[in-house]
Design a protein around this motif. Structure first.
Motif, PDB file in Angstrom:
ATOM      1  N   THR A 178     -11.535 -18.888  22.655  1.00 45.87           N
ATOM      2  CA  THR A 178     -11.975 -20.046  21.875  1.00 45.87           C
ATOM      3  C   THR A 178     -13.329 -20.585  22.285  1.00 45.87           C
ATOM      4  N   HIS A 179     -13.918 -20.044  23.380  1.00 48.40           N
ATOM      5  CA  HIS A 179     -15.177 -20.627  23.832  1.00 48.40           C
ATOM      6  C   HIS A 179     -16.297 -20.329  22.835  1.00 48.40           C
ATOM      7  N   PRO A 180     -17.309 -21.184  22.784  1.00 48.64           N
ATOM      8  CA  PRO A 180     -18.371 -21.013  21.788  1.00 48.64           C
ATOM      9  C   PRO A 180     -19.247 -19.802  22.094  1.00 48.64           C
ATOM     10  N   GLY A 181     -19.931 -19.334  21.065  1.00 50.45           N
ATOM     11  CA  GLY A 181     -20.860 -18.231  21.263  1.00 50.45           C
ATOM     12  C   GLY A 181     -20.204 -16.893  20.977  1.00 50.45           C
ATOM     13  N   LYS A 182     -20.983 -15.834  21.186  1.00 48.50           N
ATOM     14  CA  LYS A 182     -20.531 -14.488  20.813  1.00 48.50           C
ATOM     15  C   LYS A 182     -19.899 -13.742  21.971  1.00 48.50           C
ATOM     16  N   TRP A 183     -19.762 -14.384  23.126  1.00 50.90           N
ATOM     17  CA  TRP A 183     -19.376 -13.632  24.309  1.00 50.90           C
ATOM     18  C   TRP A 183     -17.872 -13.618  24.560  1.00 50.90           C
ATOM     19  N   VAL A 184     -17.115 -13.424  23.487  1.00 52.63           N
ATOM     20  CA  VAL A 184     -15.695 -13.123  23.639  1.00 52.63           C
ATOM     21  C   VAL A 184     -15.598 -11.687  24.152  1.00 52.63           C
ATOM     22  N   MET A 185     -14.606 -11.397  24.982  1.00 54.28           N
ATOM     23  CA  MET A 185     -14.497 -10.078  25.596  1.00 54.28           C
ATOM     24  C   MET A 185     -14.540  -8.947  24.570  1.00 54.28           C
ATOM     25  N   GLY A 186     -15.218  -7.866  24.941  1.00 53.93           N
ATOM     26  CA  GLY A 186     -15.281  -6.679  24.112  1.00 53.93           C
ATOM     27  C   GLY A 186     -14.012  -5.852  24.217  1.00 53.93           C
ATOM     28  N   GLU A 187     -13.956  -4.793  23.417  1.00 54.13           N
ATOM     29  CA  GLU A 187     -12.757  -3.949  23.358  1.00 54.13           C
ATOM     30  C   GLU A 187     -12.414  -3.327  24.707  1.00 54.13           C
ATOM     31  N   ALA A 188     -13.408  -2.803  25.395  1.00 56.16           N
ATOM     32  CA  ALA A 188     -13.137  -2.136  26.669  1.00 56.16           C
ATOM     33  C   ALA A 188     -12.607  -3.126  27.697  1.00 56.16           C
ATOM     34  N   SER A 189     -13.210  -4.307  27.757  1.00 56.49           N
ATOM     35  CA  SER A 189     -12.766  -5.320  28.716  1.00 56.49           C
ATOM     36  C   SER A 189     -11.330  -5.732  28.453  1.00 56.49           C
ATOM     37  N   ARG A 190     -10.973  -5.870  27.182  1.00 54.52           N
ATOM     38  CA  ARG A 190      -9.615  -6.289  26.841  1.00 54.52           C
ATOM     39  C   ARG A 190      -8.602  -5.218  27.233  1.00 54.52           C
ATOM     40  N   LEU A 191      -8.974  -3.967  27.045  1.00 55.98           N
ATOM     41  CA  LEU A 191      -8.088  -2.866  27.427  1.00 55.98           C
ATOM     42  C   LEU A 191      -7.852  -2.870  28.936  1.00 55.98           C
ATOM     43  N   TRP A 192      -8.936  -2.989  29.698  1.00 58.64           N
ATOM     44  CA  TRP A 192      -8.807  -3.017  31.160  1.00 58.64           C
ATOM     45  C   TRP A 192      -7.986  -4.236  31.593  1.00 58.64           C
ATOM     46  N   LEU A 193      -8.296  -5.383  31.007  1.00 55.28           N
ATOM     47  CA  LEU A 193      -7.622  -6.621  31.391  1.00 55.28           C
ATOM     48  C   LEU A 193      -6.119  -6.525  31.184  1.00 55.28           C
ATOM     49  N   HIS A 194      -5.686  -5.932  30.095  1.00 56.47           N
ATOM     50  CA  HIS A 194      -4.242  -5.791  29.846  1.00 56.47           C
ATOM     51  C   HIS A 194      -3.562  -5.095  31.023  1.00 56.47           C
ATOM     52  N   HIS A 195      -4.136  -3.969  31.444  1.00 53.54           N
ATOM     53  CA  HIS A 195      -3.511  -3.190  32.515  1.00 53.54           C
ATOM     54  C   HIS A 195      -3.662  -3.873  33.870  1.00 53.54           C
ATOM     55  N   SER A 196      -4.762  -4.576  34.058  1.00 56.85           N
ATOM     56  CA  SER A 196      -4.950  -5.312  35.313  1.00 56.85           C
ATOM     57  C   SER A 196      -3.950  -6.461  35.430  1.00 56.85           C
ATOM     58  N   LEU A 197      -3.714  -7.162  34.320  1.00 56.94           N
ATOM     59  CA  LEU A 197      -2.737  -8.247  34.327  1.00 56.94           C
ATOM     60  C   LEU A 197      -1.321  -7.723  34.533  1.00 56.94           C
ATOM     61  N   LYS A 198      -1.045  -6.547  33.992  1.00 56.37           N
ATOM     62  CA  LYS A 198       0.267  -5.933  34.228  1.00 56.37           C
ATOM     63  C   LYS A 198       0.470  -5.684  35.719  1.00 56.37           C
ATOM     64  N   ALA A 199      -0.567  -5.163  36.374  1.00 52.64           N
ATOM     65  CA  ALA A 199      -0.472  -4.906  37.808  1.00 52.64           C
ATOM     66  C   ALA A 199      -0.311  -6.206  38.594  1.00 52.64           C
ATOM     67  N   LEU A 200      -1.051  -7.255  38.196  1.00 55.90           N
ATOM     68  CA  LEU A 200      -0.949  -8.540  38.895  1.00 55.90           C
ATOM     69  C   LEU A 200       0.435  -9.148  38.700  1.00 55.90           C
ATOM     70  N   SER A 201       0.958  -9.088  37.485  1.00 55.13           N
ATOM     71  CA  SER A 201       2.295  -9.620  37.217  1.00 55.13           C
ATOM     72  C   SER A 201       3.346  -8.897  38.055  1.00 55.13           C
ATOM     73  N   ASP A 202       3.191  -7.581  38.167  1.00 56.08           N
ATOM     74  CA  ASP A 202       4.133  -6.812  38.988  1.00 56.08           C
ATOM     75  C   ASP A 202       4.096  -7.255  40.446  1.00 56.08           C
ATOM     76  N   SER A 203       2.903  -7.610  40.933  1.00 51.54           N
ATOM     77  CA  SER A 203       2.794  -8.042  42.329  1.00 51.54           C
ATOM     78  C   SER A 203       3.493  -9.377  42.566  1.00 51.54           C
ATOM     79  N   PHE A 204       3.700 -10.147  41.475  1.00 54.80           N
ATOM     80  CA  PHE A 204       4.454 -11.406  41.561  1.00 54.80           C
ATOM     81  C   PHE A 204       5.889 -11.239  41.054  1.00 54.80           C
ATOM     82  N   ASN A 205       6.339  -9.983  40.953  1.00 48.53           N
ATOM     83  CA  ASN A 205       7.685  -9.695  40.446  1.00 48.53           C
ATOM     84  C   ASN A 205       7.934 -10.333  39.076  1.00 48.53           C
TER      85      ASN A 205
END
Length: 467
Positions: free
Chosen positions: A36-63
């Motif tokens: 929702t932040h202003p401007g054009k700098w919403v995450m790109g496709e590659a960043s979103r793909l990486w972020l999904h898997h990174s968040l999965k790994a972080l969530s797993d570390s918190f069970n």
């Protein structure tokens, strides 16, 4: 109970906010996807793909005890505090202009409500306001910034150990990772993760491999894209899966030499880029050198498309652009080569390259991306002079002499001899026939003439100098 708001710090080791919160009692780990932040700098496709898997790994570390939300943090956090009865919110600082404005507003509001709100430095070796000149103004040249403010200033802090913590139950309003909808809708990305492991464990593995196999010979080898002398840690660093403090501390324990010193200076470049963005928040959009506001850029969708897809007719450029799209990454030497070609041979605005990299790079980072494109365009801080134009033929011959990198990403030229690999249009017909190549059909002819386009770029630069 304290909420720990994760942003670009998706790890547990050396996490100041998490360590501090763990000492106060229960912790609710939280991630908010903010489109929702202003401007054009919403995450790109590659960043979103990486972020999904990174968040999965972080969530797993918190069970599984990582809460997910989507929307404006200014609305979500106050509501979540009421729902959970949290006594405070802790986070590590971000340095994008909109993040600074938002976090300041949020901190002021929550503190007025009597909450314990604290922010920490978890992403940089030094805070941008700590590395200014003696008169308080920011550096615009890297060498004095690094040698004076970094090497002669306070050394980076010691990395923090992974804390022992008790996670609070997930609130009923929490979403699932899939519900925040990060994965790309288009087929791109299904095979792009070959060789990558997003998350803290993957970052640590990558770092261990580099220390054992890549650091020795780094200073010279980092320029050779076919060799394994780069750390490939940039996506992990951007998402905070590994701390720069850990990297600095580990390398500082190794016997000093050209390779270790050069690696530390590259961490210094990262700091320099973030300093520039902090002190010059218009960096992603405005030339630091204002004379370039008068530069006469071209607008040519066909040339831009040829560059984006790796069909310029210059094999070394095309190899770099295809590596980017195939892997979500590009070797540093190649970033300079393809950037120079876009800006100085095609005369297309550096914004075009910045936007394409933003969408395609796993390590798309506002500070690094903006500072680097301004550097290659000659319009930024400590920039390469505009008249320094990388020749993609000689660059290929020098940095990919056996052609291994180029043949990997431009396989239609795989059978062409080294002599003509970087200049196939000069090959005699019989040589092209033997290699199974018809230029203009199997591989494109050059979309611009190097000499003529170089002269045109230099003439355009002379015009802005004269005014």
């Amino acid at each position: 109970m304290r909420i720990v708001w994760f942003r670009q710090d998706l790890r547990c080791q050396d996490h100041p906010a998490l360590s501090e919160a763990a000492q106060k009692g229960e912790v609710l780990p939280l991630y908010i996807l903010n489109d929702t932040h202003p401007g054009k700098w919403v995450m790109g496709e590659a960043s979103r793909l990486w972020l999904h898997h990174s968040l999965k790994a972080l969530s797993d570390s918190f069970n599984g005890h990582l809460a997910f939300y989507k929307g404006d943090p200014l609305n979500i956090l106050p509501q979540l505090i009421k729902e959970t009865g949290a006594e405070g919110v802790y986070w590590n600082r971000c340095y994008e202009p909109w993040a600074i404005t938002r976090d300041k507003k949020l901190k002021e509001h929550l503190k007025k409500e009597g909450l314990d709100v604290q922010s920490f430095n978890g992403s940089l070796l030094w805070e941008p306001w700590e590395t200014t000149k003696g008169d308080g103004t920011p550096y615009k040249v890297f060498t004095p910034f690094y040698k004076t403010s970094c090497l002669k200033g306070e050394p980076p802090r010691t990395p923090l150990p992974k804390p022992t913590l008790t996670c609070a139950p997930l609130p009923p309003s929490s979403l699932t990772l899939n519900a925040i909808d990060l994965l790309p809708k288009k087929p791109w990305g299904k095979e792009v993760f070959s060789g990558w492991e997003p998350g803290e464990a993957g970052a640590e593995k990558r770092w261990e491999i580099f220390l054992k196999e890549g650091l020795k010979g780094y200073k010279v080898g980092r320029d050779l894209p076919a060799q394994a002398h780069v750390s490939r840690l940039s996506p992990h660093l951007h998402f905070g899966e590994i701390s720069p403090h850990q990297l600095w501390a580990d390398v500082s324990k190794i016997e000093e030499g050209h390779d270790t010193n050069h690696f530390l200076s590259e961490l210094g470049w990262r700091e320099f880029s973030h300093n520039l963005l902090y002190h010059f928040p218009s960096l992603p959009e405005k030339n630091l050198q204002e004379k370039f506001d008068r530069f006469q850029w071209k607008k040519d969708p066909k040339l831009l498309k040829a560059w984006q897809t790796g069909h310029t007719g210059y094999p070394f450029v095309d190899a770099g652009m295809r590596e980017l799209y195939a892997t979500g990454y590009m070797h540093n030497r190649m970033r300079m080569v393809v950037g120079s070609f876009l800006v100085k041979n095609l005369l297309l605005h550096w914004h075009e390259g910045e936007a394409w990299f933003w969408d395609c790079l796993f390590d798309a980072d506002l500070a690094n991306n903006s500072a680097s494109w301004q550097w290659i365009g000659g319009c930024g801080a400590d920039a390469a002079p505009y008249f320094r134009i990388f020749n993609p033929i000689t660059q290929g011959e020098k940095f990919d002499p056996q052609g291994d990198y180029t043949r990997k990403y431009v396989p239609e030229l795989a059978k062409l001899s080294d002599k003509y690999l970087f200049r196939p249009w000069e090959a005699p017909e019989e040589i092209l026939e033997q290699a199974g190549i018809v230029l203009g059909k199997d591989y494109p002819l050059p979309i611009v003439d190097l000499k003529a386009s170089r002269e045109e770029a230099l003439a355009a630069f002379e015009r802005i100098k004269e005014k």
